[in-house]
Design a protein around this motif. Structure first.
Motif, PDB file in Angstrom:
ATOM      1  N   SER A 165     -38.832  33.699  12.522  1.00 42.19           N
ATOM      2  CA  SER A 165     -40.241  33.483  12.808  1.00 42.19           C
ATOM      3  C   SER A 165     -40.553  33.979  14.216  1.00 42.19           C
ATOM      4  O   SER A 165     -39.643  34.203  15.025  1.00 42.19           O
ATOM      5  CB  SER A 165     -40.581  31.993  12.689  1.00 42.19           C
ATOM      6  OG  SER A 165     -40.402  31.548  11.361  1.00 42.19           O
ATOM      7  N   LEU A 166     -41.833  34.138  14.504  1.00 39.75           N
ATOM      8  CA  LEU A 166     -42.231  34.697  15.790  1.00 39.75           C
ATOM      9  C   LEU A 166     -41.620  33.926  16.950  1.00 39.75           C
ATOM     10  O   LEU A 166     -41.141  34.506  17.926  1.00 39.75           O
ATOM     11  CB  LEU A 166     -43.758  34.711  15.906  1.00 39.75           C
ATOM     12  CG  LEU A 166     -44.325  35.368  17.163  1.00 39.75           C
ATOM     13  CD1 LEU A 166     -43.927  36.837  17.236  1.00 39.75           C
ATOM     14  CD2 LEU A 166     -45.849  35.224  17.191  1.00 39.75           C
ATOM     15  N   TRP A 167     -41.643  32.584  16.853  1.00 38.22           N
ATOM     16  CA  TRP A 167     -41.005  31.743  17.860  1.00 38.22           C
ATOM     17  C   TRP A 167     -39.706  31.195  17.268  1.00 38.22           C
ATOM     18  O   TRP A 167     -39.706  30.170  16.605  1.00 38.22           O
ATOM     19  CB  TRP A 167     -41.918  30.580  18.259  1.00 38.22           C
ATOM     20  CG  TRP A 167     -43.048  30.965  19.136  1.00 38.22           C
ATOM     21  CD1 TRP A 167     -44.300  31.341  18.747  1.00 38.22           C
ATOM     22  CD2 TRP A 167     -43.046  31.021  20.560  1.00 38.22           C
ATOM     23  NE1 TRP A 167     -45.083  31.624  19.837  1.00 38.22           N
ATOM     24  CE2 TRP A 167     -44.340  31.426  20.971  1.00 38.22           C
ATOM     25  CE3 TRP A 167     -42.081  30.762  21.545  1.00 38.22           C
ATOM     26  CZ2 TRP A 167     -44.684  31.583  22.308  1.00 38.22           C
ATOM     27  CZ3 TRP A 167     -42.426  30.910  22.876  1.00 38.22           C
ATOM     28  CH2 TRP A 167     -43.714  31.310  23.243  1.00 38.22           C
ATOM     29  N   PRO A 168     -38.584  31.846  17.494  1.00 40.53           N
ATOM     30  CA  PRO A 168     -37.327  31.376  16.907  1.00 40.53           C
ATOM     31  C   PRO A 168     -36.827  30.113  17.587  1.00 40.53           C
ATOM     32  O   PRO A 168     -37.258  29.754  18.687  1.00 40.53           O
ATOM     33  CB  PRO A 168     -36.363  32.547  17.146  1.00 40.53           C
ATOM     34  CG  PRO A 168     -36.918  33.264  18.319  1.00 40.53           C
ATOM     35  CD  PRO A 168     -38.407  33.094  18.248  1.00 40.53           C
ATOM     36  N   ASP A 169     -35.907  29.434  16.922  1.00 42.71           N
ATOM     37  CA  ASP A 169     -35.310  28.222  17.450  1.00 42.71           C
ATOM     38  C   ASP A 169     -34.666  28.490  18.814  1.00 42.71           C
ATOM     39  O   ASP A 169     -33.942  29.466  18.996  1.00 42.71           O
ATOM     40  CB  ASP A 169     -34.247  27.713  16.464  1.00 42.71           C
ATOM     41  CG  ASP A 169     -33.601  26.427  16.933  1.00 42.71           C
ATOM     42  OD1 ASP A 169     -32.549  26.516  17.601  1.00 42.71           O
ATOM     43  OD2 ASP A 169     -34.131  25.356  16.638  1.00 42.71           O
TER      44      ASP A 169
END
Length: 265
Positions: A165-169
């Motif tokens: 996703s755009l903001w990864p973990d």
């Protein structure tokens, strides 16, 4: 050995690469490839034209801090050509990138991170005057990892991360750039669950996870070290799990346990 994260520079292919760098708190000075979608051709053309191709395209190359194209590029060029130790980061893991390619073949040409991309990029960086650098590729394709492993180039750190996703973990991002302590990957390598899964190191920092199917090995994911344990990346979107190693197996954060096969007598 982990990398110095003080100077990480995004080369694209999307702003997700910049977001990963921000999560690490590294090199917050804005750079020309932080924003928008940058293709392989955009990147190569920019290096060849000393940035002028960016100002002539529909992408303005304006930095996040409001700096205009010319000043932003000068900042980038100065750091790239300096003696400062730096790592260029290039990723095709952003799930949204697929919308910018008509099919898989077009995606490979436009955003691929295989051997040809690495060789073309390093050639252009050398011509541009880049000094004291390494390169990190974050790939959605296990095939790309296997392809570049044969190069055995110490400048390249190639990681499989799947589709993110755009903001990864944040923990996933940390595993890609952390300073490594024990355990080593060697302790995690071997056969698991009666040889159903096999973990094999391809570099000191990356091991490929294979699944046996019909007597053949099929790449399933990758394992890397993280804060005394491991991070495992599998195919699919955001399939990232933390893992700890015990004497007899690996225990994953999603509750799955793999039992290590006993050594052959």
């Amino acid at each position: 050995m982990g990398k110095d994260i003080s100077v990480l520079i995004s080369l694209g292919f999307s702003n997700q690469t910049r977001l990963v760098i921000e999560q690490l708190g590294a090199n917050l000075a804005a750079m020309p490839f932080d924003k928008e979608v940058i293709t392989r051709a955009d990147l190569i053309n920019a290096l060849q034209s000393d940035g002028s191709s960016l100002s002539q395209s529909h992408r303005p190359g304006r930095c996040d801090d409001g700096t205009g194209h010319a000043a932003c590029w000068r900042r980038f060029a100065k750091v790239v050509r300096s003696k400062v130790r730096k790592t260029f980061v290039l990723s095709n893991a952003d799930h949204g990138l697929r919308a910018f390619a008509v099919d898989d073949a077009d995606f490979d040409r436009t955003f691929g991170l295989g051997r040809s991309t690495y060789e073309e990029l390093t050639d252009e960086l050398e011509k541009f005057g880049a000094r004291n650098y390494s390169i990190t590729f974050l790939s959605r394709s296990l095939d790309e990892i296997e392809e570049t492993a044969a190069l055995c180039d110490p400048k390249l750190d190639h990681r499989f991360v799947g589709t993110l996703s755009l903001w990864p973990d944040a923990k996933a991002a940390a595993s890609l750039f952390s300073a490594f302590d024990e355990p080593s990957l060697a302790g995690a390598c071997g056969a698991y669950d009666r040889s159903e899964k096999i973990i094999q190191a391809v570099t000191s920092d990356v091991a490929i996870i294979y699944k046996m199917a019909g007597g053949k090995r099929k790449p399933l994911g990758c394992l890397t070290r993280l804060n005394g344990g491991f991070a495992a990346f599998f195919e699919g979107r955001d399939k990232v799990y933390m893992a700890v190693g015990a004497e007899r197996g690996l225990y994953f954060s999603n509750g799955v346990r793999w039992m290590k096969d006993a050594p052959a007598p």
